[in-house]
Scaffold this active site. Structure first.
Site, PDB file in Angstrom:
ATOM      1  CG  MET A  30      34.650  41.314 -85.692  1.00  0.00           C
ATOM      2  SD  MET A  30      32.734  41.120 -86.185  1.00  0.00           S
ATOM      3  CE  MET A  30      32.891  39.324 -86.110  1.00  0.00           C
ATOM      4  CG  ASN A  32      36.034  34.597 -78.713  1.00  0.00           C
ATOM      5  OD1 ASN A  32      35.526  33.642 -79.389  1.00  0.00           O
ATOM      6  ND2 ASN A  32      35.835  34.679 -77.545  1.00  0.00           N
ATOM      7  CG  LEU A  33      41.662  38.596 -79.834  1.00  0.00           C
ATOM      8  CD1 LEU A  33      42.965  39.573 -79.352  1.00  0.00           C
ATOM      9  CD2 LEU A  33      41.270  38.921 -81.232  1.00  0.00           C
ATOM     10  CG  HIS A  37      42.213  36.558 -83.711  1.00  0.00           C
ATOM     11  ND1 HIS A  37      41.578  35.711 -82.943  1.00  0.00           N
ATOM     12  CD2 HIS A  37      41.549  37.026 -84.614  1.00  0.00           C
ATOM     13  CE1 HIS A  37      40.152  35.776 -83.579  1.00  0.00           C
ATOM     14  NE2 HIS A  37      40.190  36.523 -84.519  1.00  0.00           N
ATOM     15  N   GLY A 149      43.452  36.955 -92.256  1.00  0.00           N
ATOM     16  CA  GLY A 149      43.839  35.509 -92.337  1.00  0.00           C
ATOM     17  C   GLY A 149      43.176  34.805 -93.456  1.00  0.00           C
ATOM     18  CD  GLU A 150      46.427  32.176 -97.403  1.00  0.00           C
ATOM     19  OE1 GLU A 150      46.665  31.125 -96.892  1.00  0.00           O
ATOM     20  OE2 GLU A 150      47.081  32.631 -98.429  1.00  0.00           O
ATOM     21  CG  ASP A 152      37.300  34.634 -92.278  1.00  0.00           C
ATOM     22  OD1 ASP A 152      36.318  34.047 -91.988  1.00  0.00           O
ATOM     23  OD2 ASP A 152      38.192  34.817 -91.343  1.00  0.00           O
ATOM     24  CD  GLN A 155      37.022  39.068 -93.407  1.00  0.00           C
ATOM     25  OE1 GLN A 155      35.740  39.238 -92.909  1.00  0.00           O
ATOM     26  NE2 GLN A 155      37.896  38.759 -92.786  1.00  0.00           N
ATOM     27  NE  ARG A 189      31.261  32.535 -86.775  1.00  0.00           N
ATOM     28  CZ  ARG A 189      30.231  33.538 -86.644  1.00  0.00           C
ATOM     29  NH1 ARG A 189      28.963  32.840 -86.197  1.00  0.00           N
ATOM     30  NH2 ARG A 189      30.198  34.768 -86.815  1.00  0.00           N
TER      31      ARG A 189
END
Ligand code: PAF
Length: 283
Positions: A30, A32-33, A37, A149-150, A152, A155, A189
């Site tokens: 999304m 905002n790297l 990322h 990514g782990e 999340d 997810q 965040r």
């Protein structure tokens, strides 16, 4: 690096790579790297000849509209970062490209038993929005691999289950959580935290490590360990959402005798809702 915002142009390039027998790995984001990322992009480069990164702030997965409007859009900086790691193509569709018929009547994917626990409880509809956009992006990009990514972890398991349940021809690869020096998992965040909060936020990872340590020493009172961690996070200034010891493969509550565990935490600190998790494999 090519930058593409239209589906036709994306498909044309993908077809050309396919004709040239190139394999493709995909990293959905999304934007905002950050370094986390970029580490996923590097993982993708190990897997395939070409790497496609998508940058799309998906409205369907935001249960809180204020959160959606506040979400940082930093496309120019994102593109520079992707160029610095030699990503091959960035796909930056608009909401009209992803949801040409609007979102109200959009077919939605629900992944049962993964969507309603842990973060799913605090964020109703969030995981339906994630599953739906990821399925759409998979169909648009048609990659051989996708890297998630782990950090999340819920997810990641949700996407694995969706891919298996719907026979989507793609291999899902987990990318390790990338951490700051103090252990704080990298996240978009984190930028909502001030310097003091960033120091405090390291307690999340410390709590996970401390639970893991106790489990490895034979402590099997999961509830007491969870409660202790919640209390200690409260004392450090967090508003904890959960600290849970779960089975690693399906995120059901762990029971005595389970060996492959995942310890997961979600907690608010100031304006940020932070999540983290670690694996714990008992002998
Ligand atoms: O993890 C994220 O950034 C998002 O949930 C994803 C997978 C890109 C879907 O919008």
């Amino acid at each position: 690096m090519q930058s593409v915002d239209q589906l036709d142009a994306l498909r044309e390039q993908v077809q050309q790579w396919r004709d040239d027998k190139r394999s493709i790995a995909f990293v959905p984001t999304m934007g905002n790297l950050h370094q986390g990322h970029l580490s996923l992009v590097r993982r993708a480069q190990e897997l395939a000849d070409k790497v496609i990164v998508s940058v799309f702030v998906n409205p369907l997965q935001f249960d809180d509209k204020n959160d959606l409007s506040a979400y940082p859009r930093t496309l120019v900086a994102d593109i520079e970062k992707l160029e610095s790691v030699a990503s091959d193509l960035v796909f930056t569709p608009t909401a009209d490209t992803v949801y040409p018929n609007g979102m109200d009547e959009q077919t939605v994917i629900t992944v049962p038993s993964m969507d309603n626990k842990l973060c799913g409880q605090a964020r109703p509809g969030h995981f339906d929005g994630v599953a739906t956009v990821v399925a759409k992006l998979f169909n648009m990009v048609q990659a051989d691999f996708a890297v998630f990514g782990e950090k999340d972890y819920q997810q990641l398991l949700l996407i694995r289950k969706m891919v298996s349940d719907l026979n989507i021809p793609i291999t899902i690869i987990a990318g390790e959580t990338y951490r700051e020096k103090n252990g704080l998992a990298m996240s978009s965040r984190n930028q909502y935290l001030n310097a003091k909060q960033r120091d405090i936020a390291a307690a999340l990872y410390q709590n996970l490590l401390s639970i893991k340590n106790k489990l490895e020493q034979g402590d099997e009172d999961f509830l007491a360990l969870e409660k202790y961690a919640v209390k200690s996070l409260h004392e450090s200034g967090f508003v904890p959402d959960y600290v849970d010891i779960r089975r690693a493969d399906d995120l059901e509550r762990a029971e005595k005798g389970d060996k492959s565990l995942r310890i997961l935490v979600a907690a608010r600190l100031g304006n940020a809702r932070l999540i983290d998790n670690i694996a714990c494999n008992l002998a």
